[in-house]
Scaffold this motif. Structure first.
Motif, PDB file in Angstrom:
ATOM      1  N   GLN A   1      10.670  -1.935  10.579  1.00 37.45           N
ATOM      2  CA  GLN A   1       9.637  -0.916  10.425  1.00 37.45           C
ATOM      3  C   GLN A   1       9.395  -0.485   8.982  1.00 37.45           C
ATOM      4  OE1 GLN A   1      10.307   2.414  13.009  1.00 37.45           O
ATOM      5  NE2 GLN A   1      10.045   1.226  14.897  1.00 37.45           N
ATOM      6  N   SER A   2      10.229  -0.907   8.081  1.00 38.28           N
ATOM      7  CA  SER A   2      10.014  -0.545   6.679  1.00 38.28           C
ATOM      8  C   SER A   2       9.053  -1.535   6.027  1.00 38.28           C
ATOM      9  CB  SER A   2      11.348  -0.530   5.923  1.00 38.28           C
ATOM     10  OG  SER A   2      11.921  -1.825   5.922  1.00 38.28           O
ATOM     11  N   PHE A   3       8.213  -1.017   5.157  1.00 38.63           N
ATOM     12  CA  PHE A   3       7.276  -1.880   4.442  1.00 38.63           C
ATOM     13  C   PHE A   3       6.875  -1.195   3.137  1.00 38.63           C
ATOM     14  CE2 PHE A   3       4.500   1.137   6.291  1.00 38.63           C
ATOM     15  CZ  PHE A   3       3.336   1.145   5.544  1.00 38.63           C
TER      16      PHE A   3
ATOM     17  N   TYR B   1      -7.917   8.079   2.109  1.00 34.73           N
ATOM     18  CA  TYR B   1      -8.156   6.765   2.723  1.00 34.73           C
ATOM     19  C   TYR B   1      -6.854   5.966   2.788  1.00 34.73           C
ATOM     20  CZ  TYR B   1     -10.524   2.345   3.728  1.00 34.73           C
ATOM     21  OH  TYR B   1     -10.935   1.171   4.320  1.00 34.73           O
ATOM     22  N   LEU B   2      -6.079   6.025   1.713  1.00 32.37           N
ATOM     23  CA  LEU B   2      -4.802   5.322   1.672  1.00 32.37           C
ATOM     24  C   LEU B   2      -3.832   5.883   2.711  1.00 32.37           C
ATOM     25  CD1 LEU B   2      -2.984   3.235   0.320  1.00 32.37           C
ATOM     26  CD2 LEU B   2      -2.406   4.934  -1.414  1.00 32.37           C
ATOM     27  N   LEU B   3      -3.798   7.209   2.839  1.00 29.72           N
ATOM     28  CA  LEU B   3      -2.915   7.844   3.828  1.00 29.72           C
ATOM     29  C   LEU B   3      -3.331   7.460   5.246  1.00 29.72           C
ATOM     30  CD1 LEU B   3      -0.623   9.808   4.478  1.00 29.72           C
ATOM     31  CD2 LEU B   3      -2.298  11.668   4.390  1.00 29.72           C
ATOM     32  N   ASN B   4      -4.629   7.452   5.521  1.00 29.58           N
ATOM     33  CA  ASN B   4      -5.112   7.069   6.847  1.00 29.58           C
ATOM     34  C   ASN B   4      -4.799   5.607   7.153  1.00 29.58           C
ATOM     35  OD1 ASN B   4      -6.155   9.617   7.336  1.00 29.58           O
ATOM     36  ND2 ASN B   4      -8.181   9.112   6.536  1.00 29.58           N
ATOM     37  N   MET B   5      -4.906   4.763   6.141  1.00 29.39           N
ATOM     38  CA  MET B   5      -4.606   3.355   6.324  1.00 29.39           C
ATOM     39  C   MET B   5      -3.123   3.160   6.638  1.00 29.39           C
ATOM     40  SD  MET B   5      -5.541   0.170   3.785  1.00 29.39           S
ATOM     41  CE  MET B   5      -4.593   0.813   2.414  1.00 29.39           C
ATOM     42  N   GLU B   6      -2.279   3.911   5.944  1.00 32.36           N
ATOM     43  CA  GLU B   6      -0.835   3.823   6.178  1.00 32.36           C
ATOM     44  C   GLU B   6      -0.482   4.322   7.581  1.00 32.36           C
ATOM     45  OE1 GLU B   6       3.358   5.281   4.071  1.00 32.36           O
ATOM     46  OE2 GLU B   6       1.406   5.790   3.195  1.00 32.36           O
ATOM     47  N   ASN B   7      -1.071   5.448   7.984  1.00 32.28           N
ATOM     48  CA  ASN B   7      -0.799   5.992   9.320  1.00 32.28           C
ATOM     49  C   ASN B   7      -1.291   5.048  10.412  1.00 32.28           C
ATOM     50  OD1 ASN B   7       0.389   8.312   8.298  1.00 32.28           O
ATOM     51  ND2 ASN B   7      -1.526   9.476   8.301  1.00 32.28           N
TER      52      ASN B   7
ATOM     53  N   THR C   1      -0.189   1.453  14.908  1.00 38.70           N
ATOM     54  CA  THR C   1      -0.628   0.269  15.650  1.00 38.70           C
ATOM     55  C   THR C   1       0.352  -0.887  15.580  1.00 38.70           C
ATOM     56  OG1 THR C   1      -1.892  -0.494  13.717  1.00 38.70           O
ATOM     57  CG2 THR C   1      -3.069   0.832  15.368  1.00 38.70           C
ATOM     58  N   VAL C   2       1.206  -0.902  14.553  1.00 42.13           N
ATOM     59  CA  VAL C   2       2.103  -2.047  14.377  1.00 42.13           C
ATOM     60  C   VAL C   2       3.570  -1.627  14.298  1.00 42.13           C
ATOM     61  CG1 VAL C   2       2.684  -4.053  12.970  1.00 42.13           C
ATOM     62  CG2 VAL C   2       0.288  -3.354  13.209  1.00 42.13           C
ATOM     63  N   LEU C   3       3.896  -0.854  13.271  1.00 42.53           N
ATOM     64  CA  LEU C   3       5.300  -0.618  12.950  1.00 42.53           C
ATOM     65  C   LEU C   3       6.049   0.137  14.050  1.00 42.53           C
ATOM     66  CD1 LEU C   3       5.055   0.248   9.158  1.00 42.53           C
ATOM     67  CD2 LEU C   3       5.592  -1.936  10.215  1.00 42.53           C
TER      68      LEU C   3
END
Length: 216
Positions: free
Chosen positions: A148-150, A127-133, A138-140
């Motif tokens: 683009q770093s966060f 879930y965490l990996l999907n959220m990051e992707n 969609t944004v970065l």
């Protein structure tokens, strides 16, 4: 002698199943009412799933017109609901507090004090990996390279451990420290067995986890 042994064995099995169900009900209620995710009780879940199969076999042996079949089926549906809602409540917390739960669980794994099952931890990581992707796509990827770093940890949501809960003391407990959030006047209280209280969750969090109090 053989008949008595069988009857005793069946009685012990029934008592054991009743105890397991009661333990699972308390775990379910605590999970629903606690702000944080609690140590899993997958042992109780697996035990009750086995009991469900046993009950279903017995129900299938009864005539459909037998009133006992309807009563047992109602009880079976109730047990299934408890198990499903218990697991769903935990998944909801994993999704809501995914980053903080994964970070905390990694630390707990080093000491062998896991709160999540293997399947839950795998789900949390995916879930965490999907959220990051999703965030990257969609944004970065649509902003300048220097933006683009966060850090995912800065996006972490934490449960409110200062929220108030309603509890029942299963044992007599002395010396609970209630923190004064507005000053330095902390308060020490004792809980009598069977008494009920409204308190902040944080001071009693470990008592919930070790079964000395239960949430109601």
């Amino acid at each position: 002698m053989d008949t008595e042994d069988i009857e005793l064995s069946e009685e012990e099995e029934e008592i054991t199943a009743e105890t397991v169900l009661k333990t699972l009900q308390i775990a379910w209620q605590n999970e629903r009412l606690a702000p944080e995710i609690l140590p899993h009780r997958n042992d109780m879940v697996e035990c009750m799933l086995g009991q469900i199969q046993h009950m279903e076999r017995n129900i299938n042996k009864l005539p459909k017109t037998d009133l006992r079949a309807s009563i047992h089926q109602m009880e079976l549906n109730r047990i299934k609901y408890i198990i499903c809602n218990y697991l769903k409540t935990r998944l909801d917390k994993i999704e809501k507090y995914c980053i903080s739960i994964v970070n905390d669980e990694k630390q707990r794994m080093e000491s062998g004090m896991n709160y999540l099952t293997v399947s839950e931890f795998r789900y949390a990581q995916e879930y965490l990996l999907n959220m990051e992707n999703h965030l990257k796509n969609t944004v970065l990827n649509h902003v300048p390279g220097n933006m683009q770093s966060f850090e995912m940890n800065k996006m972490a949501i934490y449960p409110n451990l200062q929220s108030h809960i309603f509890l029942k003391a299963n044992d007599t407990i002395n010396g609970i420290i209630l923190e004064d959030l507005l000053g330095d006047h902390d308060e020490e209280i004792d809980l009598e067995e069977g008494s009920q209280h409204i308190l902040q969750y944080k001071p009693v969090a470990e008592l919930v986890k070790n079964g000395k109090v239960q949430l109601v």
